[in-house]
Design a protein around this motif. Structure first.
Motif, PDB file in Angstrom:
ATOM      1  N   THR A  41      -2.987   5.821   0.618  1.00 32.90           N
ATOM      2  CA  THR A  41      -1.565   5.878   0.307  1.00 32.90           C
ATOM      3  C   THR A  41      -1.064   4.433   0.299  1.00 32.90           C
ATOM      4  O   THR A  41      -1.648   3.567   0.966  1.00 32.90           O
ATOM      5  N   PRO A  42      -0.018   4.153  -0.444  1.00 33.17           N
ATOM      6  CA  PRO A  42       0.457   2.758  -0.494  1.00 33.17           C
ATOM      7  C   PRO A  42       0.736   2.159   0.887  1.00 33.17           C
ATOM      8  O   PRO A  42       0.371   1.012   1.145  1.00 33.17           O
ATOM      9  N   LEU A  43       1.353   2.912   1.780  1.00 29.50           N
ATOM     10  CA  LEU A  43       1.633   2.383   3.114  1.00 29.50           C
ATOM     11  C   LEU A  43       0.385   2.217   3.962  1.00 29.50           C
ATOM     12  O   LEU A  43       0.326   1.358   4.831  1.00 29.50           O
ATOM     13  N   ALA A  44      -0.639   3.022   3.718  1.00 30.92           N
ATOM     14  CA  ALA A  44      -1.874   2.932   4.503  1.00 30.92           C
ATOM     15  C   ALA A  44      -2.551   1.582   4.352  1.00 30.92           C
ATOM     16  O   ALA A  44      -3.255   1.132   5.262  1.00 30.92           O
ATOM     17  N   LEU A  45      -2.338   0.910   3.228  1.00 27.63           N
ATOM     18  CA  LEU A  45      -2.977  -0.390   3.000  1.00 27.63           C
ATOM     19  C   LEU A  45      -2.620  -1.409   4.079  1.00 27.63           C
ATOM     20  O   LEU A  45      -3.351  -2.365   4.294  1.00 27.63           O
ATOM     21  N   ARG A  46      -1.516  -1.191   4.775  1.00 27.77           N
ATOM     22  CA  ARG A  46      -1.082  -2.095   5.854  1.00 27.77           C
ATOM     23  C   ARG A  46      -1.806  -1.824   7.175  1.00 27.77           C
ATOM     24  O   ARG A  46      -1.660  -2.571   8.123  1.00 27.77           O
TER      25      ARG A  46
END
Length: 177
Positions: free
Chosen positions: A42-47
């Motif tokens: 997910t886009p936020l998981a990349l952090r």
């Protein structure tokens, strides 16, 4: 054009949770069991995890955004999918058929393609008590998704984080291989 994998290909869908920092444990365990692995985050998981380490382990880019028309597929079709950690938000959106990210679109499409899916929920006890979450687990279970025991996070008696047990997802897929 789609690449063909020499071994069974596993998509690992990673959601935004602190435990995601250890996603390399799942990737390594899957590779040791004979899977090739591609990560969809997910886009936020990349952090939440070291993307460079994951790309080195898999030998592939991490997918997080939709391809543009004409762009080649960076992964072959999946033989199975693991969702770990499966968060409250992702579980509820997936069950509702929402596909507003590549990760969710992949999960929604996998049902129609008959791709086996295992999920390891990582949801606090307070969120797990929400009726929408319970209904989502029931709906997804009815669609054939195999769930591992929930992980609420927090700390153990010694102040550390309890083991997430990444391999549990692979164990859930074993009868399907």
């Amino acid at each position: 054009m789609t690449e063909v994998a020499s071994k069974p290909f596993l998509y690992v869908v990673v959601c935004a949770s602190g435990i995601a920092e250890d996603i390399s444990k799942l990737i390594t365990a899957a590779q040791e069991r004979g899977w090739e692995v591609g990560v969809v985050a997910t886009p936020l998981a990349l952090r939440f995890f070291d993307t460079g380490t994951v790309e080195t382990l898999t030998g592939r880019p991490i997918r997080s955004a939709w391809r543009t028309p004409g762009e080649t597929r960076p992964f072959p079709a999946p033989d199975a999918i693991v969702v770990a950690p499966a968060t409250f938000n992702t579980v509820n959106k997936w069950a509702a058929g929402l596909a507003d990210t590549l990760a969710l679109g992949t999960l929604c499409e996998a049902y129609g393609l008959g791709v086996p899916i295992a999920a390891l929920p990582c949801v606090s006890e307070a969120l797990a008590a929400h009726p929408a979450y319970r209904a989502s687990l029931e709906r997804l279970g009815g669609m054939g998704v195999r769930f591992g025991e929930p992980y609420a996070g927090g700390t153990d008696k010694k102040g550390g984080r309890p083991d997430f047990g990444w391999e549990r997802a692979l164990d859930l897929l074993t009868p399907l291989r």
